[in-house]
Structures are given as C-alpha cells and as structure tokens.
Design an enzyme around this catalytic site. Structure first.
Site, PDB file in Angstrom:
ATOM      1  N   LYS A 120      11.789 -36.993  77.152  1.00 51.02           N
ATOM      2  CA  LYS A 120      12.604 -36.251  76.169  1.00 51.02           C
ATOM      3  C   LYS A 120      14.040 -36.170  76.668  1.00 51.02           C
ATOM      4  O   LYS A 120      14.338 -35.466  77.634  1.00 51.02           O
ATOM      5  CB  LYS A 120      12.095 -34.825  75.966  1.00 51.02           C
ATOM      6  CG  LYS A 120      12.851 -34.146  74.813  1.00 51.02           C
ATOM      7  CD  LYS A 120      12.763 -32.634  74.849  1.00 51.02           C
ATOM      8  CE  LYS A 120      13.980 -31.961  75.407  1.00 51.02           C
ATOM      9  NZ  LYS A 120      15.234 -32.216  74.712  1.00 51.02           N
ATOM     10  N   GLU A 122      18.951 -32.935  73.457  1.00 54.92           N
ATOM     11  CA  GLU A 122      19.261 -32.997  72.020  1.00 54.92           C
ATOM     12  C   GLU A 122      20.746 -33.317  71.798  1.00 54.92           C
ATOM     13  O   GLU A 122      21.141 -33.706  70.689  1.00 54.92           O
ATOM     14  CB  GLU A 122      18.890 -31.673  71.331  1.00 54.92           C
ATOM     15  CG  GLU A 122      19.548 -30.414  71.902  1.00 54.92           C
ATOM     16  CD  GLU A 122      18.793 -29.841  73.110  1.00 54.92           C
ATOM     17  OE1 GLU A 122      18.015 -30.567  73.754  1.00 54.92           O
ATOM     18  OE2 GLU A 122      19.004 -28.644  73.410  1.00 54.92           O
ATOM     19  N   GLY A 167      18.051 -30.391  84.930  1.00 51.48           N
ATOM     20  CA  GLY A 167      18.767 -29.506  84.027  1.00 51.48           C
ATOM     21  C   GLY A 167      19.143 -28.226  84.733  1.00 51.48           C
ATOM     22  O   GLY A 167      19.279 -28.196  85.963  1.00 51.48           O
ATOM     23  N   GLY A 184      14.724 -24.642  84.560  1.00 49.81           N
ATOM     24  CA  GLY A 184      13.807 -25.068  85.634  1.00 49.81           C
ATOM     25  C   GLY A 184      12.796 -23.967  85.964  1.00 49.81           C
ATOM     26  O   GLY A 184      11.605 -24.226  86.153  1.00 49.81           O
ATOM     27  N   GLU A 208      15.369 -31.079  89.492  1.00 45.61           N
ATOM     28  CA  GLU A 208      16.744 -31.319  89.961  1.00 45.61           C
ATOM     29  C   GLU A 208      17.635 -30.368  89.172  1.00 45.61           C
ATOM     30  O   GLU A 208      17.835 -30.564  87.978  1.00 45.61           O
ATOM     31  CB  GLU A 208      17.164 -32.765  89.676  1.00 45.61           C
ATOM     32  CG  GLU A 208      16.332 -33.822  90.358  1.00 45.61           C
ATOM     33  CD  GLU A 208      16.507 -33.852  91.848  1.00 45.61           C
ATOM     34  OE1 GLU A 208      17.558 -33.394  92.333  1.00 45.61           O
ATOM     35  OE2 GLU A 208      15.590 -34.314  92.534  1.00 45.61           O
ATOM     36  N   CYS A 263      26.143 -31.760  88.368  1.00 46.72           N
ATOM     37  CA  CYS A 263      25.395 -30.922  89.321  1.00 46.72           C
ATOM     38  C   CYS A 263      26.054 -30.982  90.692  1.00 46.72           C
ATOM     39  O   CYS A 263      26.017 -30.028  91.446  1.00 46.72           O
ATOM     40  CB  CYS A 263      23.948 -31.398  89.394  1.00 46.72           C
ATOM     41  SG  CYS A 263      23.806 -33.140  89.807  1.00 46.72           S
ATOM     42  N   GLU A 305      27.618 -21.644  88.827  1.00 45.22           N
ATOM     43  CA  GLU A 305      27.963 -22.996  88.400  1.00 45.22           C
ATOM     44  C   GLU A 305      28.826 -22.901  87.128  1.00 45.22           C
ATOM     45  O   GLU A 305      28.329 -22.564  86.062  1.00 45.22           O
ATOM     46  CB  GLU A 305      26.662 -23.745  88.103  1.00 45.22           C
ATOM     47  CG  GLU A 305      26.838 -25.213  87.909  1.00 45.22           C
ATOM     48  CD  GLU A 305      25.516 -25.919  87.631  1.00 45.22           C
ATOM     49  OE1 GLU A 305      24.687 -25.377  86.885  1.00 45.22           O
ATOM     50  OE2 GLU A 305      25.335 -27.027  88.155  1.00 45.22           O
TER      51      GLU A 305
END
Ligand code: NAD
Length: 507
Positions: A192, A195, A245, A250, A267, A301, A401
């Site tokens: 997947k 989107e 993601g 996660g 990750e 990331c 982040e």
C-alpha cells in the site's frame, strides 16, 4: 525575499490527463468494488495528477487471499535463488528503461525536484539488482561440531505474506527498499503506497507483471491508512508488516498487530543531530549541513534538522551555513536546476510554520527565512530555508521532527555535553560528527544512540549498508544482508546420525 535563490515556474508541458491508478490483485487490475476513487493534486502545480481506486476492507481481503494462495501453493517460495534473481533483474531493467516516466509522476505527486526524483529511481534500480544478488547467495548455516552423532542445520525460510506500507516522501525508493528484499527471501506481498503518492507504485506493478512474477505474488491496494493500512496490519492471514512512516502510526501498527502477533519491522521518524567539534573542517561541514536540512525540503527521516556546535566555532559556522543557504535554489520542482521543491500539503506547510512561530515566541532567533514562500507562476506551497538559533534543548523545534527546511542550532562546551544533547530526544535514527581527530569521531560514534553514524559526511547511503533506527525511530533494519534477514524465519533442524539415540524410557 530576494536574498534567497528562487526558481520560477518552468516552461514545461504537464500531462494532459491524470494518471489512472487501479488495484493490482491476483494479477488483475481492478477498480474498487464500490467504484470509489480519490484524487491527488500536485503540491507544486495544483493540477490533478492522478485519480486512483480507493480501496477498503474488501480489496485488502482479496489481496491478502491472493498473496496467501501464492505463498502456500509454493510457486514462488520454491523457486531457486537463480530464478528469483532473473525476475528481479528484469524488473530492474524495466525501471532503468522508464526513469523519465516515473520521475515526472513522482515529482508531480510529491513536490520533490525532478533531478532528485531521477537519482532516487536510479538508486531503486541498484536496490533491485542488489536484492537479486542476495537471492543468489541466500543460505542458512550448519553445525558440524555437535558430536559425531549429530548434525545441526539452520534453515532460512521466507516469513510468508508481508504487508508493505510506505510513506509519501520517497515513494519509489522506499518500496524498493522493502519489496525486492521480501521477494528475494521468497515471500509474497500486499503493498500500500501513501494516498498522497500512489502512482509510481502502480507503475512498478506493471513492471512486475511484465517481468513475469506469478499472479498473486505481489498485490497492490490503493487507499488511505485507515481502512487499507489498518486492515493490512490486523489481517489474520498476514505474517509480517513492514512499515515506513511516522512514529505515531508505527505505534498504532504495533498495537494492531499484537492480536495476531505478527513480525513487525518499522522505519520511523528522526531528529538527527550533527555535532561539530572545534577542529572540524567548517567549510565541508557547512555544505553537509545545508544538504542535510534542505534535501527533500527537510521532509526526510534522515533530515539533519539540528546541529550541535562547539561554542568556539558556532558563530563562524552559522555564518557559513546562512550564506550557503541563500544559494540553494528553491522553486519549481520541474526545473532541473531546482534543489528544493514544494511542501507536500498546505496542512504540512502550516505545521512547519507552527514550529517556527512557537520557537520565535519562546525567544529563539530566526537567522533566515521563517515563513512560507510563494513562487511566481505556481499555486503550490513552499517554505523558505530557515535557520533558528538561540534555542534551548527542551523546545519542541529542537526535539521533535519538524519535517521541513528548518535547521535548529544548539551549542556545547565539551564532549560529554555534546553526547548528552545528541541523545536528548526520543528518536535514534542517524547522527553525524565532524572533527579532524579520528578518536573524537570514534568515541562519539560509540556513544550516540543512532542506527547510522556519519563521520565527516552526511547521508551517504549504499544498498550494502543496513539502515534503521533505535529508540522510537524503529525496529529492525533495511538494506544490506540484514534487510534480507528481516524477511526470513530461522528453522533449526537437528539430525541424528545413525541409531545413536539413548532411550529415555528404561527397557
Ligand atoms: P504516515 O505515518 O502518515 O503514513 C505512512 C503510511 O502509513 C501511509 O501509507 C499511510 O496511508 C499509512 N497509514 C496511516 N495510518 C495508518 C494506520 N492506522 N494503519 C496502517 N497504515 C496507516 O507517514 P508519512 O506522513 O507518509 O511519512 C512521513 C513520516 O515517515 C515521517 O515521520 C518520516 O520520518 C517517516 N519516514 C521514515 C523513514 C525511515 O526509513 N526511517 C523513511 C521515510 C519516512
């Protein structure tokens, strides 16, 4: 705004029609059962780039059933390493022959510069070829010193059906960090994409078919995290979830998979420090800092989003970083000169701005940028190169982040303080150290909590080198031999040699 380098709208022909994305389930391209679709508008150009089938639980059920059949019937898992490698190489060849087509869609959906999209797709070719090499060298282990009456064999077997869920920031590269490794191991998969960037994964599906993958070995379901990703994480017939993601999602996935105790590989995010000691080559460091923070508009990331600089050189280094930042071309991602493109969405641009404004309100200094950027001729959202100084380590901008082109500057007095500041975050993805003294670099590399450490460089990566995080940056590793191991189970086989077993029950 004239003090930064801006690339205005390029004169290029945009695609006339949106890309039409469908699910690939059991070798067939399908619309959703209810006919639902979703659109992706270009974050830089505003036009509709793609219209995709919008999947739900029904599509996930069908895709998992196909992957399950393809795994259990044994076609793919029983192929030899040589056969797997041949098909993986064919995929690599098809990607290599279609770089422009993939790069254009990747750029229009993600906002990243076209020069960078091309490089990422070339990187993906290398990943497919590297995974082909791993398929040829996949092997277990044996123990021949357990005594003359015993031989121990350790078999490496494919985990089974793998759910692969990917983000929007490196759509084609990240699916290529997972899928060829899973296939090299003999697994089957349901994929997947985000989107926001579904289309290049659909193109990959076309190549998988053309390369000769049997039906059901790889299935693609398009749609939103909830319901598609969520169903891929709870489905009883899925053996493993590999996810890239945000840390928040996660954590959801770990909770969702606990009901069926699936193997999970994650990750996630990072708040990656570069520590600059006073003996560092400041020119080299400044260039790497600018690359680290603006690459992919900071939506990375591995973004080097905070620097921790010795107090003796902090003024000199910051001056160099500000000067270089002004030279980085921000603007139309379709212009090959552009090095920093659009931000993925309006909402994300506002989130970046929120971090910068909160730091400003708390007394931080904005040395450059600090606001959204309009590019002549483009409706999309951009953010200025931004440098924030005079901060304390507990501010959100220094710990969380931001995922934008925003650099936080912190200072330190001695080695221990540098390590403490570097580790003062819940993340542990990557870190960098700059010093001409190899002992300083090695001591820092050992103390810092990170899955990757760069010394006197930033963000170099190789298919051979494992990548992943500690703490809340993830579980498991991608790339290198470890990337293959993630998709393998270990089975011990103990073989008695001759009739040497001592009876348990006395005669
Ligand atoms: P995200 O977590 O919002 O979405 C990632 C994927 O998960 C998407 O496909 C999304 O549809 C899906 N998803 C959303 N909710 C879900 C749910 N409940 N269950 C299952 N799937 C769900 O992340 P993003 O915004 O697309 O990407 C940015 C994040 O990814 C950043 O935090 C970044 O640091 C991280 N990232 C990490 C790495 C790495 O290798 N460590 C690489 C790239 C990006």
């Amino acid at each position: 705004m004239s003090h930064i380098t801006i690339i205005k709208a390029a004169a290029v022909d945009l695609p006339k029609e949106p890309f039409n994305g469908r699910h690939m389930i059991d070798g067939v391209w399908l619309a959703s059962s209810d006919g639902a679709t979703f659109e992706r508008k270009s974050p830089s150009h505003g036009m509709v780039v793609s219209v995709s089938a919008k999947g739900g639980a029904l599509e996930v059920d069908a895709a998992v059933a196909a992957a399950r059949r393809a795994f259990d019937a044994g076609g793919w898992k029983h192929t030899s390493g040589k056969e797997r490698a041949q098909v993986l190489h064919r995929v690599a060849g098809l990607i290599a022959g279609n770089i422009e087509r993939i790069a254009l869609l990747e750029t229009l959906e993600s906002g990243k510069p076209i020069y960078q999209a091309r490089a990422e797709i070339e990187g993906a070719v290398d990943l497919w070829r590297y995974a082909a090499a791993l398929a040829r060298t996949l092997h277990g282990d044996s123990h021949n010193a357990l005594g003359s009456d015993m031989l121990g064999m350790i078999l490496k077997e494919p985990v089974g059906v793998v759910s692969i869920i990917t983000p929007w920031n490196f759509p084609f590269l990240i699916v290529s960090q997972k899928l060829p490794f899973a296939l090299a191991a003999g697994c089957t998969a349901v994929v997947k994409p985000s989107e926001l960037t579904p289309s290049t994964t659909v193109i990959l599906g076309e190549f998988l078919q053309e390369a000769g993958f049997p039906e059901g070995v790889v299935n693609i379901v398009l749609g939103y995290g909830d319901p598609v990703g969520a169903a891929m994480s709870t489905h009883a017939d899925v053996d493993m979830v590999t996810f890239t993601g945000s840390t928040a999602v996660g954590k959801h996935i770990v909770a969702a998979t606990s009901g069926t105790l699936k193997k999970v590989s994650l990750e996630l995010g990072g708040k990656n420090p570069q520590v600059i000691f006073p003996d560092a080559d400041l020119d080299q460091a400044a260039d790497a800092i600018v690359f680290g923070v603006y690459f992919n508009a900071g939506e990375c990331c591995n973004s080097g989003s905070r620097i921790i600089v010795h107090e003796d050189v902090v003024e000199a280094l910051t001056e160099k970083v500000v000067a270089l930042s002004k030279k980085v071309p921000f603007g139309d991602p379709l212009d090959p000169r552009t090095q920093v493109g659009a931000i993925i969405s309006d909402a994300h641009n506002r989130k970046i701005d929120g971090y910068v404004n909160a730091a400003k309100d708390a007394g931080a200094d904005i040395l450059l940028g600090g606001k959204a950027l309009d590019i002549d001729g483009l409706p999309g959202k951009f953010y200025m190169p931004t440098i924030v100084s005079n901060l304390s380590a507990d501010m959100a901008i220094a710990r969380e982040e931001v995922f934008g082109p925003v650099l936080s500057v912190l200072r330190f007095k001695d080695f221990d303080e540098a390590v403490t500041l570097a580790n003062a975050t819940s993340y542990g993805l990557s870190a960098g150290v700059w010093s001409e003294n190899v002992h300083t670099c090695l001591a820092f590399a050992r103390e810092v909590q990170a899955g990757t450490v760069w010394t006197n460089t930033w963000m170099d990566g190789y298919s051979e080198m494992p990548f992943g995080g500690v703490k809340e940056s993830g579980l498991g590793r991608e790339l290198g031999r470890y990337g293959l191991e993630e998709f393998l189970e270990v089975k011990s086989v103990l073989m008695r040699v001759g009739k040497t077993r001592v009876p348990w029950v006395a005669k």
